[in-house]
Design a protein around this motif. Structure first.
Motif, short mmCIF file in Angstrom:
data_model
loop_
_atom_site.label_atom_id
_atom_site.label_comp_id
_atom_site.label_asym_id
_atom_site.label_seq_id
_atom_site.Cartn_x
_atom_site.Cartn_y
_atom_site.Cartn_z
N VAL A 1 4.08 1.54 2.52
CA VAL A 1 5.29 2.40 1.67
C VAL A 1 5.05 3.84 1.83
O VAL A 1 3.93 3.91 0.98
CB VAL A 1 5.61 1.61 0.54
CG1 VAL A 1 6.80 2.53 -0.01
CG2 VAL A 1 5.81 0.16 0.64
N GLN A 2 5.55 4.74 2.40
CA GLN A 2 5.21 5.90 2.23
C GLN A 2 6.13 6.40 1.21
O GLN A 2 7.55 6.57 1.40
CB GLN A 2 5.42 6.86 3.51
CG GLN A 2 5.00 8.36 3.55
CD GLN A 2 5.69 9.06 4.79
OE1 GLN A 2 6.03 8.48 5.64
NE2 GLN A 2 5.26 10.24 4.64
N GLY A 3 5.60 7.10 0.26
CA GLY A 3 6.61 7.63 -1.04
C GLY A 3 5.71 7.73 -2.23
O GLY A 3 4.46 7.66 -2.08
N SER A 4 6.30 8.26 -3.41
CA SER A 4 5.53 8.57 -4.43
C SER A 4 5.48 7.31 -5.41
O SER A 4 6.63 6.67 -5.86
CB SER A 4 6.01 9.63 -5.34
OG SER A 4 5.53 9.95 -6.45
N TYR A 5 4.46 6.81 -5.85
CA TYR A 5 4.40 5.74 -7.02
C TYR A 5 4.85 6.08 -8.32
O TYR A 5 4.92 5.37 -8.94
CB TYR A 5 2.83 5.14 -6.89
CG TYR A 5 1.60 6.02 -7.01
CD1 TYR A 5 1.61 7.03 -8.40
CD2 TYR A 5 0.83 6.14 -5.93
CE1 TYR A 5 0.56 7.81 -8.60
CE2 TYR A 5 -0.34 6.95 -6.33
CZ TYR A 5 -0.38 7.87 -7.42
OH TYR A 5 -1.37 8.70 -7.61
N LEU A 6 5.10 7.11 -8.29
CA LEU A 6 5.61 7.84 -9.63
C LEU A 6 7.17 7.68 -9.68
O LEU A 6 7.44 7.44 -10.93
CB LEU A 6 5.46 9.36 -9.72
CG LEU A 6 4.08 10.13 -9.76
CD1 LEU A 6 3.76 11.29 -9.91
CD2 LEU A 6 3.15 9.27 -11.19
N THR A 7 7.58 7.45 -8.68
CA THR A 7 9.37 7.35 -8.54
C THR A 7 9.45 6.07 -7.89
O THR A 7 10.51 5.41 -8.23
CB THR A 7 9.69 8.50 -7.77
OG1 THR A 7 9.35 8.70 -6.69
CG2 THR A 7 9.79 9.76 -8.87
N LEU A 8 8.87 5.54 -7.07
CA LEU A 8 9.18 4.28 -6.56
C LEU A 8 9.25 3.00 -7.58
O LEU A 8 8.52 3.03 -8.37
CB LEU A 8 8.29 3.82 -5.37
CG LEU A 8 8.24 4.51 -3.89
CD1 LEU A 8 6.92 4.33 -3.21
CD2 LEU A 8 9.53 4.15 -3.18
N PRO A 9 10.24 2.31 -7.35
CA PRO A 9 10.35 0.92 -8.55
C PRO A 9 9.20 0.05 -7.93
O PRO A 9 8.91 -0.06 -6.80
CB PRO A 9 12.01 0.54 -8.30
CG PRO A 9 12.31 1.00 -6.97
CD PRO A 9 11.31 2.15 -6.66
N PHE A 10 8.73 -0.77 -9.14
CA PHE A 10 7.87 -1.80 -8.77
C PHE A 10 8.49 -2.96 -9.22
O PHE A 10 9.07 -2.92 -10.48
CB PHE A 10 6.51 -1.69 -9.51
CG PHE A 10 5.77 -0.43 -9.07
CD1 PHE A 10 5.79 0.28 -8.04
CD2 PHE A 10 4.75 -0.12 -10.22
CE1 PHE A 10 5.10 1.61 -7.95
CE2 PHE A 10 3.86 1.07 -9.96
CZ PHE A 10 4.19 1.95 -8.93
N SER A 11 8.11 -4.21 -8.31
CA SER A 11 8.97 -5.54 -8.95
C SER A 11 8.08 -5.87 -10.21
O SER A 11 7.02 -5.82 -10.40
CB SER A 11 8.39 -6.45 -7.82
OG SER A 11 9.17 -6.23 -6.47
N ALA A 12 8.91 -6.36 -11.05
CA ALA A 12 8.59 -6.76 -12.41
C ALA A 12 7.53 -8.29 -12.42
O ALA A 12 8.31 -9.00 -11.52
CB ALA A 12 9.58 -6.84 -13.43
N ALA B 1 0.83 -1.14 -0.01
CA ALA B 1 -0.15 0.04 -0.09
C ALA B 1 0.64 1.09 -0.05
O ALA B 1 1.73 1.54 1.12
CB ALA B 1 -0.85 -0.11 1.13
N ILE B 2 0.91 1.90 -1.22
CA ILE B 2 1.70 3.19 -1.35
C ILE B 2 0.85 4.33 -1.07
O ILE B 2 -0.21 4.44 -1.67
CB ILE B 2 2.28 3.15 -2.66
CG1 ILE B 2 3.27 1.66 -2.72
CG2 ILE B 2 3.25 4.50 -2.95
CD1 ILE B 2 3.91 1.56 -4.10
N ASP B 3 1.50 5.37 -0.46
CA ASP B 3 0.78 6.78 -0.23
C ASP B 3 1.86 7.86 0.26
O ASP B 3 2.91 7.36 0.84
CB ASP B 3 -0.42 6.74 0.62
CG ASP B 3 -1.32 7.80 0.40
OD1 ASP B 3 -2.37 7.60 -0.33
OD2 ASP B 3 -0.99 8.87 0.51
N LEU B 4 1.83 8.98 -0.37
CA LEU B 4 2.62 9.89 -0.02
C LEU B 4 2.29 10.55 1.65
O LEU B 4 3.43 11.02 2.17
CB LEU B 4 2.37 11.38 -0.76
CG LEU B 4 2.98 11.26 -2.28
CD1 LEU B 4 2.57 12.40 -2.88
CD2 LEU B 4 4.47 11.33 -2.19
N SER B 5 1.29 10.36 1.96
CA SER B 5 0.69 10.87 3.14
C SER B 5 0.88 10.34 4.29
O SER B 5 0.08 9.23 4.51
CB SER B 5 -0.67 11.50 2.98
OG SER B 5 -1.15 11.73 4.17
#
Ligand SMILES: C[S@@+](CC[C@H](N)C(=O)[O-])C[C@H]1O[C@@H](n2cnc3c(N)ncnc32)[C@H](O)[C@@H]1O
Length: 221
Positions: free
Chosen positions: A100-111, A75-79
């Protein structure tokens, strides 16, 4: 749109308390909308992997855990504050949720890793180029049978153009990156085109309410 918008994480940190109540008030069919998000998900006891982009307080997770009681959710979120509310709401599932606190635009995702990727009411803050790049990243992160489910605001083509023109004026004048809270939803057709451009083989609209300006789209790898 004259005032400088707030940074995204601050915007949602400041509104985390009362966010769910606000959403209930905004949308007449709040419960049924979130139920529809999990409709395409196939019930299983298996520990399937789910990626939730812009999870916020986790409104979409209730329906997901009903269908996938053993899901492993990233679960990804900036806030931080929105994530704090999510933790309060799902105490019995916390062992299954990687927060995971961060931006899904820049965090890598597992392939080739996830069975489902979901995103609800989060991507209407980004331009078409940003979304297309993200959709390509989502597609790569899904297993061959995987599915992306997006629920978000959609507007008419005219409104899309108008909001984008306002946004572009603002960007050149004031903003330096993508992480500001500005609403620039696309039309339903633009959404479909972007997902097809990103290489999804099948894109279906499973819900569209023009009055509520909301849609749910399912994209298959
Ligand atoms: C309107 S809320 C939706 C929350 C939840 N999905 C729901 O439907 O109730 C949008 C969420 O997206 C998050 N968000 C926006 N941009 C993001 C980004 N680039 N990376 C991670 N989270 C983001 C915000 O922090 C906020 O919690």
């Amino acid at each position: 749109m004259s005032e400088k918008p707030e940074e995204m994480s601050k915007f949602f940190d400041d509104r985390a308390t009362g966010y769910d109540e606000h959403m209930h008030g905004m949308f007449q069919d709040f419960d049924s909308f979130y139920k529809k998000i999990s409709k395409p998900i196939i019930v299983t006891e298996k520990p399937v992997k789910v990626l939730d982009l812009g999870c916020g307080t986790g409104n979409q997770l209730k329906g997901i855990f009903q269908k996938l009681p053993n899901a492993r959710v990233t679960a990804i979120d900036l806030s931080e504050e929105m994530l704090g509310k999510l933790k309060e709401k799902y105490p019995s599932y916390l062992k299954q949720i990687e927060i995971v606190q961060g931006s899904y635009l820049t965090l890598p995702f597992s392939a080739c890793f996830y069975d489902y990727v979901v995103s609800v009411y989060s991507l209407h803050h980004f331009t078409k180029d940003v979304k297309r790049t993200l959709y390509e990243k989502i597609k790569k992160s899904l297993k061959p049978e995987g599915m992306y489910i997006e629920g978000d605001c959609v507007v008419s083509a005219d409104m899309e153009a108008q909001l984008l023109a306002n946004y572009q004026q603002l960007v050149t004048k004031e903003l330096s990156n993508d992480l500001y809270h500005v609403d620039i939803p696309c039309s339903l057709q633009t959404q479909i085109n972007l997902l097809q451009d990103a290489g999804f083989s099948k894109v279906d609209v499973i819900y569209h309410d023009e009055d509520e300006e909301a849609a749910i789209i399912v994209a298959q790898v």
